[in-house]
Design an enzyme around this catalytic site. Structure first.
Site, PDB file in Angstrom:
ATOM      1  N   ASP A 105      -2.995  -6.311  -3.118  1.00 50.09           N
ATOM      2  CA  ASP A 105      -2.486  -6.594  -1.967  1.00 50.09           C
ATOM      3  C   ASP A 105      -2.534  -5.836  -0.691  1.00 50.09           C
ATOM      4  O   ASP A 105      -3.903  -3.943  -0.893  1.00 50.09           O
ATOM      5  CB  ASP A 105      -0.861  -6.771  -1.734  1.00 50.09           C
ATOM      6  CG  ASP A 105      -0.315  -7.854  -2.526  1.00 50.09           C
ATOM      7  OD1 ASP A 105      -1.400  -8.850  -2.654  1.00 50.09           O
ATOM      8  OD2 ASP A 105       0.394  -7.973  -3.366  1.00 50.09           O
TER       9      ASP A 105
HETATM   10  N1  URA Z   1       0.738  -8.169  -7.686  1.00 47.81           N
HETATM   11  C1  URA Z   1       1.271  -7.666  -6.472  1.00 47.81           C
HETATM   12  O1  URA Z   1       2.202  -8.057  -5.639  1.00 47.81           O
HETATM   13  N2  URA Z   1       0.473  -7.270  -5.655  1.00 47.81           N
HETATM   14  C2  URA Z   1      -0.931  -6.352  -6.291  1.00 47.81           C
HETATM   15  O2  URA Z   1      -1.251  -6.079  -5.052  1.00 47.81           O
HETATM   16  C3  URA Z   1      -1.638  -7.023  -7.334  1.00 47.81           C
HETATM   17  C4  URA Z   1       0.068  -7.256  -7.969  1.00 47.81           C
END
Ligand code: URA
Length: 241
Positions: A105
């Site tokens: 993310d």
């Molecule tokens: N899980 C998440 O919620 N975000 C990420 O960036 C990676 C795994």
């Protein structure tokens, strides 16, 4: 290191197995800069030497692998109209063919592998391989013991299937910091898993993929080159942190 053994280069270029290419060399079917070479351990420079197999040029591309400590605020894409991407962090002249292996993310930090090796990325991301990935989450509140069990056993995060069993490790010195190892890569998976047990993720960092650990000396936004052997530790699984 641009210099390598002729037999290794030919095998890496897909001409044949190491044994097969040794035979080709012995038979005089390989030339380097116009001269037939009969020795398998002859050293060649894969960028400047012209290597021919039966008069046809052998094309050899050496894949590149980098470890990036992704900062928050950067998207894990190759191009984006609005945001800076993980590829924008690389020098312009080194960006050719690079892409991130998987996604984090925008606000997640930590370990990303950046490469131009599609087959390698495919293996790391294959859902059938169940490569473990470890994240360190700072939660708004410590977990209940029952939530640890739920996270470890698999839970319903609103998808067709329950999550696969995961591993939870709570830091002794700060119980709001939780190491979660998962074998999948569903959209926002870690945040959604904690949400189901009533916790918010305040920050999230990935520290491990397979056996490849984030180099703690790498500051956020920095990257370093990995050897192929180092990068391929992503595909090995023995111990998680
Ligand atoms: N899980 C998440 O919620 N975000 C990420 O960036 C990676 C795994």
């Amino acid at each position: 290191m641009r210099r390598m053994r002729l037999d290794k280069l030919l095998a890496d270029a897909g001409i044949g197995s190491r044994t097969e290419v040794k035979l080709l060399i012995r038979k005089g079917r390989i030339s380097v800069n116009g001269i037939v070479v009969n020795k398998s351990d002859h050293k060649v420079d894969f960028e400047t030497d012209t290597i021919l197999f039966d008069q046809e040029q052998v094309s050899y591309h050496k894949n590149v692998y980098y470890m990036l400590n992704k900062p928050s605020g950067i998207v894990s894409a190759t191009t984006d109209n609005h945001d800076t991407t993980v590829i924008d962090l690389f020098e312009k002249e080194n960006r050719q063919g690079l892409f991130p292996v998987g996604r984090l993310d925008k606000d997640t930090t930590g370990l990303m592998v950046i490469t131009d090796d599609g087959a390698f990325a495919h293996k790391v991301l294959s859902p059938r391989k169940h490569i473990p990935k470890t994240y360190v989450a700072l939660l708004d509140e410590a977990l209940l013991a029952s939530s640890v069990d739920a996270l470890e056993n698999g839970l319903d995060i609103g998808d067709a299937k329950l999550t696969l069993p995961a591993t939870v490790r709570i830091e002794e010195s700060n119980r709001e910091i939780v190491h979660l190892t998962i074998m999948e890569g569903r959209f926002h998976q870690v945040k959604r898993m904690f949400q189901v047990v009533g916790r918010s993720v305040l920050s999230l960092k990935r520290i491990q993929i397979g056996n490849l650990l984030l180099d703690q000396s790498l500051s956020e936004g920095s990257y370093k080159a990995l050897t192929k052997e180092e990068a391929f530790q992503c595909l090995e699984t023995s111990e998680m942190n």
